[in-house]
Design a protein around this motif. Structure first.
Motif, mmCIF file in Angstrom:
data_model
loop_
_atom_site.group_PDB
_atom_site.id
_atom_site.type_symbol
_atom_site.label_atom_id
_atom_site.label_comp_id
_atom_site.label_asym_id
_atom_site.label_seq_id
_atom_site.Cartn_x
_atom_site.Cartn_y
_atom_site.Cartn_z
ATOM 1 N N ARG A 70 0.834 -1.207 0.000
ATOM 2 C CA ARG A 70 0.000 0.000 0.000
ATOM 3 C C ARG A 70 0.869 1.257 0.000
ATOM 4 N N GLN A 72 3.877 1.514 -1.107
ATOM 5 C CA GLN A 72 4.535 1.597 -2.409
ATOM 6 C C GLN A 72 3.561 2.101 -3.477
ATOM 7 N N MET A 73 2.317 1.615 -3.456
ATOM 8 C CA MET A 73 1.322 2.086 -4.426
ATOM 9 C C MET A 73 1.053 3.576 -4.243
ATOM 10 N N LYS A 74 0.982 4.020 -2.999
ATOM 11 C CA LYS A 74 0.746 5.438 -2.739
ATOM 12 C C LYS A 74 1.891 6.280 -3.286
ATOM 13 N N SER A 75 3.117 5.827 -3.084
ATOM 14 C CA SER A 75 4.257 6.581 -3.602
ATOM 15 C C SER A 75 4.269 6.566 -5.127
ATOM 16 N N HIS A 76 3.891 5.443 -5.731
ATOM 17 C CA HIS A 76 3.816 5.386 -7.201
ATOM 18 C C HIS A 76 2.726 6.313 -7.727
ATOM 19 N N GLU A 77 1.577 6.350 -7.048
ATOM 20 C CA GLU A 77 0.497 7.247 -7.468
ATOM 21 C C GLU A 77 0.919 8.705 -7.340
ATOM 22 N N ASP A 78 1.637 9.029 -6.251
ATOM 23 C CA ASP A 78 2.121 10.400 -6.085
ATOM 24 C C ASP A 78 3.093 10.777 -7.196
ATOM 25 N N GLU A 79 4.006 9.858 -7.527
ATOM 26 C CA GLU A 79 4.959 10.118 -8.605
ATOM 27 C C GLU A 79 4.238 10.267 -9.941
ATOM 28 N N ALA A 80 3.228 9.423 -10.171
ATOM 29 C CA ALA A 80 2.474 9.511 -11.426
ATOM 30 C C ALA A 80 1.706 10.829 -11.493
ATOM 31 N N GLU A 82 2.583 13.652 -10.043
ATOM 32 C CA GLU A 82 3.568 14.706 -10.294
ATOM 33 C C GLU A 82 3.994 14.702 -11.755
ATOM 34 N N GLU A 84 2.225 13.597 -14.279
ATOM 35 C CA GLU A 84 1.085 14.058 -15.076
ATOM 36 C C GLU A 84 0.961 15.573 -14.999
#
Length: 166
Positions: A70, A72-80, A82, A84
């Motif tokens: 979870r 890791q997914m949150k950090s990936h979503e934040d990076e995505a 940013e 975007e």
């Protein structure tokens, strides 16, 4: 065994190799003795402690992995998000073709950077900005005229199709 003679006596040429092999032998002996003595001196309390630790690890491991997933997914979503946002901030050529924003037609433009800095000299580049604005306006007007002409030609062709009997 080959030897070299130096000032103080004979030194064997493979001395570093033998000392390394001796070091490996000592490490192997210490590991085997410590490993065997660890399990030979285990009391029932220590065995119970090991079983409890291993059991707790086995029970909690899936939850810890889910929690890590979870995060890791949150950090990936934040990076995505940013990435975007950075992608949307850039102007692509396709956006420029359809949506061109004209700068305001004012002589006394206040940029955000210019508002913060106090300038005592003349406004540099004012004429260049004006020329650029006028050029953009001329290009847009020419493009609109061209599109209007092509639209009128297409309409004429459509009407002509119905007027000329086949």
């Amino acid at each position: 065994m080959e030897t070299q003679t130096q000032g103080q006596g004979a030194i064997p040429t493979n001395a570093p190799l033998t000392s390394f092999l001796d070091l490996l032998a000592i490490g192997r002996d210490r590991f085997s003795t410590n490993f065997v003595s660890t399990f030979a001196n285990m009391t029932p309390e220590k065995w119970i402690r090991v079983v409890i630790i291993v059991g707790a690890y086995c029970l909690l491991r899936p939850y810890i992995i889910k929690l890590g997933g979870r995060a890791q997914m949150k950090s990936h979503e934040d990076e995505a998000a940013e990435a975007e946002a950075a992608h949307q901030a850039k102007i692509s050529p396709n956006e420029l073709r359809g949506q061109i924003k004209l700068p305001e037609d004012s002589d006394d433009e206040d940029d955000e950077g210019a508002a913060a800095a106090v300038a005592s000299g003349p406004d540099w580049g004012k004429k260049a900005r004006r020329r650029q604005r006028n050029m953009i306006k001329k290009l847009l007007d020419a493009e609109e005229r061209r599109l209007q002409e092509t639209l009128e030609e297409e309409e004429d062709k459509d009407i002509e199709e119905f007027l000329i009997p086949s």
